[in-house]
Design an enzyme around this catalytic site. Structure first.
Site, PDB file in Angstrom:
ATOM      1  N   GLN A 140       6.750   5.317  40.845  1.00 58.27           N
ATOM      2  CA  GLN A 140       6.579   6.122  39.637  1.00 58.27           C
ATOM      3  C   GLN A 140       7.411   7.400  39.664  1.00 58.27           C
ATOM      4  OE1 GLN A 140       2.332   6.743  39.465  1.00 58.27           O
ATOM      5  NE2 GLN A 140       1.896   4.589  39.048  1.00 58.27           N
ATOM      6  N   HIS A 156       1.590   8.751  41.258  1.00 62.53           N
ATOM      7  CA  HIS A 156       0.861   9.915  40.731  1.00 62.53           C
ATOM      8  C   HIS A 156       1.591  11.233  40.982  1.00 62.53           C
ATOM      9  CE1 HIS A 156      -3.290   7.697  40.543  1.00 62.53           C
ATOM     10  NE2 HIS A 156      -2.276   6.951  40.095  1.00 62.53           N
ATOM     11  N   GLU A 197      -8.893  11.041  30.174  1.00 61.35           N
ATOM     12  CA  GLU A 197      -9.589  12.227  29.668  1.00 61.35           C
ATOM     13  C   GLU A 197      -8.696  13.147  28.861  1.00 61.35           C
ATOM     14  OE1 GLU A 197     -12.725  12.800  33.417  1.00 61.35           O
ATOM     15  OE2 GLU A 197     -11.334  14.407  32.890  1.00 61.35           O
ATOM     16  N   TYR A 252     -12.160  20.156  37.097  1.00 57.03           N
ATOM     17  CA  TYR A 252     -12.367  19.066  36.147  1.00 57.03           C
ATOM     18  C   TYR A 252     -12.835  17.763  36.789  1.00 57.03           C
ATOM     19  CZ  TYR A 252     -11.117  22.353  32.716  1.00 57.03           C
ATOM     20  OH  TYR A 252     -11.164  23.474  31.915  1.00 57.03           O
ATOM     21  N   TYR A 269     -10.170   0.653  40.602  1.00 57.39           N
ATOM     22  CA  TYR A 269      -9.591  -0.627  40.214  1.00 57.39           C
ATOM     23  C   TYR A 269     -10.324  -1.797  40.855  1.00 57.39           C
ATOM     24  CZ  TYR A 269      -5.812   2.208  38.335  1.00 57.39           C
ATOM     25  OH  TYR A 269      -5.100   3.133  37.623  1.00 57.39           O
TER      26      TYR A 269
END
Length: 383
Positions: free
Chosen positions: A95, A160, A254, A264, A275
């Site tokens: 990613q 991520h 979210e 948070y 998963y």
């Protein structure tokens, strides 16, 4: 005179050509019905490799990042420039790669461009970093490029990274940072940048009124903590508050309004599951941890967002437009103050992973499609 066989071959070839042309035109311009308005979606540019972020230059051309490591200028005719030189060293794996792009608020005077990216570090490690450079007058190079922020610690992973760049009204820069997946528990610790939103000065360094400046056990750049992988961020046009949308696991994407010093919850609380199907943390609520403004279950895999403020789509004013990767759609969230009051899901028929959403200077909506032959799309009223 053509023989019957030759004539038939020509007719078939001509028919195939018209069929291919019709197919291409249909792909370039499509019409869709939404709840409040009929829209046209047209292709502005194509042949971009996994485009990730978009910023409009003062002359209405676009700066576009490709995750594979290219930064280009795209004009109104869809012409792609050659890759701009002077970029920092990237880690293009999984990613990671070249991620978001933002212009300095005083770009018209200083021509500074900010990039977030996955950066190669020592011993095979990498992490999200932010660099800035000055766009040359001819638009071919970033000059004097320097890294102004590095996420710590680095890690030998490919997931991520975050990451969106948003300038606040005070001129400081918000940077959203993923928790690198395997290191998710570190999102709850203030001694690192994993799973955090940081707020830095334009030249780097912690913004002067950040919440943890006086704590020796905390990173001074941190604005908020307990995030998973935030790939959507924008300022509210009325309040100037930062709003974000972050990926959940299986469920639990979210919408948040990250406040100074607040936590948070990831991975202690979530509205999704792992998963594997296993429960995440301690449930959906815990004292001292913030609740989302809105969440999706199942996940749509959100990426990119914009508050819509133009008169081109008057029925959409005040809405948040959010791209979706797994969902292959654009989610339009209706709002009332700090509440989300409704959702409309649009453009599922496109079948495209939507990586970024921006409102253009012309008031139309611009989308980036996440594929090896990615496109810039423009959404207009069908009038």
């Amino acid at each position: 005179m053509l023989s019957p066989r030759t004539a038939l071959a020509c007719a078939l070839a001509l028919g195939a050509s018209f069929s291919a042309l019709s197919s291409a035109l249909a792909q370039d311009t499509q019409r869709f019905r939404t709840d409040k308005v009929e829209v046209i979606v047209e292709t502005v540019a194509r042949n971009l490799e996994n485009p990730w972020g978009l910023a409009f230059l003062p002359d209405n051309r676009m700066l576009v990042t490709e995750r594979s490591g290219r930064l280009r200028i795209v004009d109104g005719e869809g012409t792609l420039s050659e890759p701009i030189t002077g970029l920092p060293r990237l880690s293009v794996r999984g990613q990671g790669g070249l991620l978001d792009v933002a212009l300095d608020p005083a770009f018209a005077q200083n021509r500074l461009v900010y990039l977030s990216f996955a950066e190669d570090r020592r011993e095979g490690r990498n992490g999200t970093s932010v660099a800035r450079g000055r766009l040359s007058q001819d638009g071919t190079a970033l000059e004097g490029t320097e890294v102004i922020f590095r996420q710590e610690p680095s890690y030998a992973g490919t997931h991520h990274f975050g990451s969106r760049l948003v300038f606040g009204r005070d001129g400081n820069l918000f940077v959203t940072l993923g928790e690198r997946n395997d290191l998710r528990d570190q999102a709850q610790s203030l001694n690192n940048h994993l799973g955090k939103i940081v707020r830095i000065k334009p030249a780097g360094g912690a913004a002067p009124d950040n919440p943890f400046l006086a704590r020796e056990d905390a990173r001074p750049e941190i604005w908020s903590s307990g995030h998973r992988n935030v790939q959507s961020a924008a300022l509210h046009p009325a309040t100037g508050d930062l709003w974000t949308v972050e990926h959940g696991a299986r469920g639990g994407d979210e919408v948040n309004i990250p406040q100074k010093g607040r936590n948070y919850g990831w991975p202690v609380i979530s509205y999704g599951v792992h998963y594997s199907g296993q429960r995440i943390g301690e449930g959906t609520r815990k004292t001292g941890l913030e609740q989302p403004v809105y969440y999706w279950d199942p996940s749509i895999a959100p990426s990119g967002m914009a508050f819509y403020t133009s008169d081109q789509f008057p029925a959409w004013r005040g809405s948040i437009l959010v791209g979706a990767l797994a969902g292959k759609l654009v989610s339009r969230l209706e709002t009332n103050g700090n509440r989300v009051t409704g959702e409309e899901r649009m453009l599922q028929q496109l079948g495209e992973r939507i990586r970024d959403v921006r409102q253009g200077p012309d008031g139309f909506v611009y989308l980036l499609t996440d594929s090896r032959n990615g496109r810039i799309l423009r959404m207009k009223p069908a009038t």
